[in-house]
Write an enzyme that holds these catalytic residues in place. Structure first.
Site, PDB file in Angstrom:
ATOM      1  N   ASN A 285       5.978   0.954  -2.041  1.00 20.13           N
ATOM      2  CA  ASN A 285       5.386   2.009  -2.858  1.00 20.13           C
ATOM      3  C   ASN A 285       5.293   3.296  -2.052  1.00 20.13           C
ATOM      4  OD1 ASN A 285       2.863   3.609  -3.818  1.00 20.13           O
ATOM      5  ND2 ASN A 285       3.425   2.332  -5.571  1.00 20.13           N
TER       6      ASN A 285
ATOM      7  N   ASN B 117       5.605   6.601  -6.566  1.00 16.30           N
ATOM      8  CA  ASN B 117       4.360   6.957  -7.245  1.00 16.30           C
ATOM      9  C   ASN B 117       4.286   8.468  -7.455  1.00 16.30           C
ATOM     10  OD1 ASN B 117       1.776   7.365  -8.109  1.00 16.30           O
ATOM     11  ND2 ASN B 117       0.789   6.511  -6.291  1.00 16.30           N
TER      12      ASN B 117
ATOM     13  N   GLY C   4      -7.373   7.707  -2.030  1.00 15.38           N
ATOM     14  CA  GLY C   4      -6.628   8.888  -1.590  1.00 15.38           C
ATOM     15  C   GLY C   4      -5.490   8.581  -0.636  1.00 15.38           C
TER      16      GLY C   4
ATOM     17  N   CYS D 265      -0.437   9.579  -8.479  1.00 12.80           N
ATOM     18  CA  CYS D 265      -1.733   9.301  -7.862  1.00 12.80           C
ATOM     19  C   CYS D 265      -2.758  10.342  -8.297  1.00 12.80           C
ATOM     20  CB  CYS D 265      -1.650   9.286  -6.349  1.00 12.80           C
ATOM     21  SG  CYS D 265      -3.260   8.935  -5.606  1.00 12.80           S
TER      22      CYS D 265
ATOM     23  N   GLY E  86      -3.452  -5.538 -10.636  1.00  9.93           N
ATOM     24  CA  GLY E  86      -4.134  -4.671  -9.679  1.00  9.93           C
ATOM     25  C   GLY E  86      -5.552  -5.074  -9.364  1.00  9.93           C
TER      26      GLY E  86
ATOM     27  N   LYS F  28       0.822  -1.221   0.000  1.00 12.25           N
ATOM     28  CA  LYS F  28       0.000   0.000   0.000  1.00 12.25           C
ATOM     29  C   LYS F  28       0.851   1.264   0.000  1.00 12.25           C
ATOM     30  CE  LYS F  28      -4.100   2.042   0.647  1.00 12.25           C
ATOM     31  NZ  LYS F  28      -4.079   2.881  -0.563  1.00 12.25           N
TER      32      LYS F  28
END
Lengths: 331, 246, 331, 246
Positions: free
Chosen positions: A126, A154, A98, A157, A292, A71
């Site tokens: 991540n 990342n 979020g 997002c 995913g 996560k």
């Protein structure tokens, strides 16, 4: 698309660990290497669809996976967006979670140690951020954790305002994050790219030039649904990220173009749901493949893919997955 | 959680837009009251989470409302067809704290999970008082079934007064209960929360991605921190709820 | 997304023809106006999925449609791309036809006159080009045709190299095409935008500033499929444009954002397949709705949508479609 | 073209990965030899174009190969299920020019349309000579059916020689025919084109978007200009073909 690419992109470098990578690649048909690190297969559950692995470890031995990306982690704890965070679409779903996560301290002190109980391999960490400092701080902390094998940064997002996305929508900020993070990390750094851009190739090249060890794509496509009886967006966040089989063709074309343009390994993702999809993604140029949304609708999706891979490889006359990386791209 | 392939034994309309489906197959371990299942429907990407209404050794019963394409499609499935179902989802109601006079308050398709709960409480020798709220007479279901279980009282309310007490469940709450269990639309849960002094448990609904705790799609805030409706819930104790404190 | 929008965008201006628009809008619940021109309903088959109408006119009276946008027209005749031009995807398809068309001369001398036999309304002329001159020439020719009610200028075709797409991927060239075309056209000019961009809102605003009477979006998303037995792309053109229900959420979010940012009408399209989709698209901000791929898999798709609209409007308590344009956007 | 909903009367394996499906319902107007139908399959976006193998007043027969997910799914459909089908697609073969000795050359699932064609030609009093090419014995089908129609000769070829003549259809072409009709994979069509002096007609395959001429997805070049395989074809006359002239 016109870029010629004769060499499969397994990200091998002249370092001892690559020997291991080589060996492991020869060791089994499904073996690949990612940034020099050996993987028993290219199947990697994608961040945000696999938690920290615990829910799935109750269902099957997740050590059969190449690895998984946990996560998305931020410097501070985050609740994320208000609910509803999920909406259904044709062959896919929207999410606007979020970046809910307990923050890097708790991830390191609680989640990763707990992970050790059911997952013996290196994991992919991540990371998301809202400033250059955030990225640098969080990556440096996670890079120091022995269990972490790769950092997936990342910059894409779509569900946090003024967040990661803004770093991922043009080449310069993406490159800035990359070089800043590289300065503080010993582990391979993979930059996760947004598909919501005009020219993902130029962004990927900028990350490569800035020292990225790999890129992963695609993150979700910006999407929306409206509740026509309530006459307002279904998601509290209004827009969300589209994932699932619906985005597979978009992901495939972006992986194809990026893999043709960079020398670093490309981790392909976006709607991959079965072993055939993994192979198609690798033929487009992916050195490894993240799965995913499929994990959410079928908790055994990755297990099934890993188990089916050898049989599907046989059917298509594939001895080693490492041989098919980018084969569809004959310039 | 467990993935099972269950056969449809029955799938019929029992009230306006309300279907009862009876499934057979491996339904072990026995579902707890308040738990739900997550059902795959051809042509729809996400599963449909539906709470368990009843269960015995061989069969599992769910009651669902036709609200969209997915449930519409489900309603057309024929006896004998097989469904891909994730079972044993959610925490379920805790009956150990009920005391001897339990008040069960259900609204619409919030009623079904209370049926299995009533069964359990009565089997534990407790008195059950049920208040079942609906919009109108044509939507009423399971009044007789609750009576048949041996509930001390079963009160039906309808908003338009076409059946039972006119008004909302909060217009028909009996006195002297030791504890309450409720399931229904959030406005009803809020009304119950404000109307009752005693402790109790609420079953919540939220749009879910996975239903088993992986996607963080159905998170809510509680006094004991963030919780996932699908795994830490759907049942929350009254004292856990923050958002209605004012 | 934050843009406030209280007024439905029906594109009314203070001109006599708008009186007609107003009247027609009052005349029936499904009536709308597009750039001041009245439509009996907002349903418009999209360019490239309806030919010149002849195939569909054999199946039903296509005068029940609001109008339709005919096959993309270029200055010179074009064969288009080699085959295969079509590939299937989850909830959608890829096409790489590459603007096959007989050229503007034949379109004006043969296709449009033939169209008159079965379609009595004004038609939307879809135009593509490879240079500013192309666009200007072709638009001027078609603007002069009495049968043409609107010009839809495609600056976003993903399937021609160095073609339309390059004009649609940044604000400046899109604005250049818009103002050049506007100079030679009396009919409303609608610019068809590409979704394969970082910021479609800025491009839409640039077109508005350059005088566009409307924008239509989204064109197809760039996508790809690979034949894993042949180990090469399924399409001769390698990549193609993704359309169908798979792209609906992406289209919806772009329409929502663009409609909130411009004052000119937005024609929404992308995966619309049923009356509910039309309503959802209008609630996002579309003044009219184009239906594309659905026509190919169900030749009666638009007929069904038009017939079902009143019933679905009733179900959701909608008296006039013109009242719901952009209602989901409460800022 | 016509959209009809046809019931599955039969759907069975008749050779390796080869299924025959018999559909009943409104199949008027009678399909012409060489025409095809376009079938919707749940869970797949595009329809599957399949040429008509046989047809009488009430039934329409197609033969299809299981090559991917869509045909795989079709092969699992049960008797009694209903299919959304577009019928009467394509131009079909022109039998008026055949002369009295017609040579029919089919390869694999290119064989089925020739069956209805043979029927028609024979009913027109013409002699039919059939050459049916397959990879191997297990894939052979309809040899007896062609004989039963009254074809003057039916020759089967297999690449591996496990049945009939070893080799390709071009290794078994009879002499003295006035005209030929062929359907099969493009390499076979090219070989036939080069091998035969007489005129003839070719039925082509191409990935289609719509199947009825709207999308320009299946265009090809001919000496008489661009043609859509789905509507101007799938049958083209030898003299129309440009691409093989060299």
């Amino acid at each position: 698309m016109e870029g010629l690419k004769k060499e499969p992109k397994t990200g091998l470098k002249e370092e001892p660990k690559n020997a291991a990578g080589e060996k492991s690649r020869l060791a089994c048909g499904t073996c690949v290497t990612l940034c020099g690190e050996p993987l028993s297969n290219p199947v990697i559950p994608a961040s945000g669809t696999f938690g920290y692995g615990a829910e799935f470890a109750k269902l099957y031995d997740i050590n059969i996976l190449g690895t998984f990306s946990f996560k998305g982690t931020t410097r501070e704890p985050r609740y994320g967006n208000e609910t509803p965070r999920i909406a259904e679409c044709a062959s896919g779903m929207l999410n606007a979670v979020g970046l809910q996560n307990p923050g890097v301290d708790k991830v390191i002190s609680e989640e990763i140690p707990r992970m050790g109980k059911f997952f013996s391999k290196k994991v992919m960490a991540n990371v998301s951020g809202f400033s250059l400092d955030d990225y640098v701080y969080t990556c440096e902390r996670l890079d120091a954790v022995e269990k972490v094998g790769w950092l997936e940064v990342n910059v894409s997002c779509p569900n946090v305002h003024g967040g990661g996305m803004s770093f991922g929508t043009s080449a310069e900020p993406a490159a800035k994050v990359t070089s800043a993070v590289k300065k503080v990390c010993r582990k391979p750094v993979i930059i996760k790219l947004s598909p919501n851009v005009t020219d993902i190739v130029s962004i990927a090249k900028a990350c490569e030039a800035a020292g990225a060890d790999g890129v992963s794509l695609i993150n979700t496509l910006m999407g929306m649904r409206i509740d026509i009886s309530k006459r307002r967006p279904l998601l509290a966040n209004k827009t969300g990220g589209l994932s699932g089989p619906a985005v597979f063709p978009v992901a495939l074309s972006m992986v194809y173009k990026v893999a043709a343009a960079v020398k670093i390994p490309v981790v392909g993702m976006g709607g991959v749901s079965c072993a055939e999809d993994v192979i198609e993604m690798m033929m487009a140029g992916a050195a490894a493949v993240e799965v995913g949304a499929a994990n959410l609708v079928d908790p055994f999706a990755c297990k099934t893919i890993v188990e089916k891979l050898p049989e599907v490889m046989d059917r298509y006359g594939i001895k080693n997955l490492s041989d098919i990386i980018g084969v569809s791209n004959n310039g | 959680m467990k993935q099972v392939f269950l056969k449809i034994k029955e799938n019929q309309l029992i009230a306006k837009n309300t279907m009862r489906m009876v499934l057979t197959g491996d339904i072990s371990p026995a579902p707890q009251p308040g738990q739900f299942v997550n059902i795959k429907t051809d042509g729809f990407y996400l599963r449909r989470p539906i709470s368990v209404c009843d269960a015995d050794g061989e069969t599992l019963t769910i009651i669902y409302k036709i609200v969209g394409g997915g449930t519409e499609k489900m309603s057309k499935l024929a006896r004998g067809e097989t469904l891909d179902v994730l079972t044993g989802l959610g925490n379920g109601y805790d009956t150990s704290v009920s005391g001897d006079r339990a008040l069960l308050i259900g609204g619409g398709v919030g009623v079904p999970p209370l049926y299995l709960l009533a069964k359990r409480l009565i089997s534990e020798g407790k008195d059950v008082f049920a208040v079942l709220g609906f919009n109108t007479a044509s939507e009423v279901f399971y009044e007789d079934e609750f009576k048949a279980l041996g509930a001390k009282s079963v009160t039906v309310t309808t908003v338009d007064g076409s059946r039972g007490v006119k008004g909302f469940v909060t217009d028909a709450l009996p006195c002297g209960c030791t504890y309450f269990y409720t399931c229904g639309p959030e406005p009803m849960l809020r009304a119950v929360y404000k109307a009752l002094e005693t402790d109790g448990q609420f079953s919540f609904e939220e749009r879910m991605g996975c239903g088993f705790g992986a996607c963080m799609g159905c998170t809510c805030r509680t006094v004991t921190g963030y919780k996932r409706i699908c795994t830490d819930g759907p049942v929350l104790k009254k004292e856990e709820i923050v958002s209605w404190k004012d």
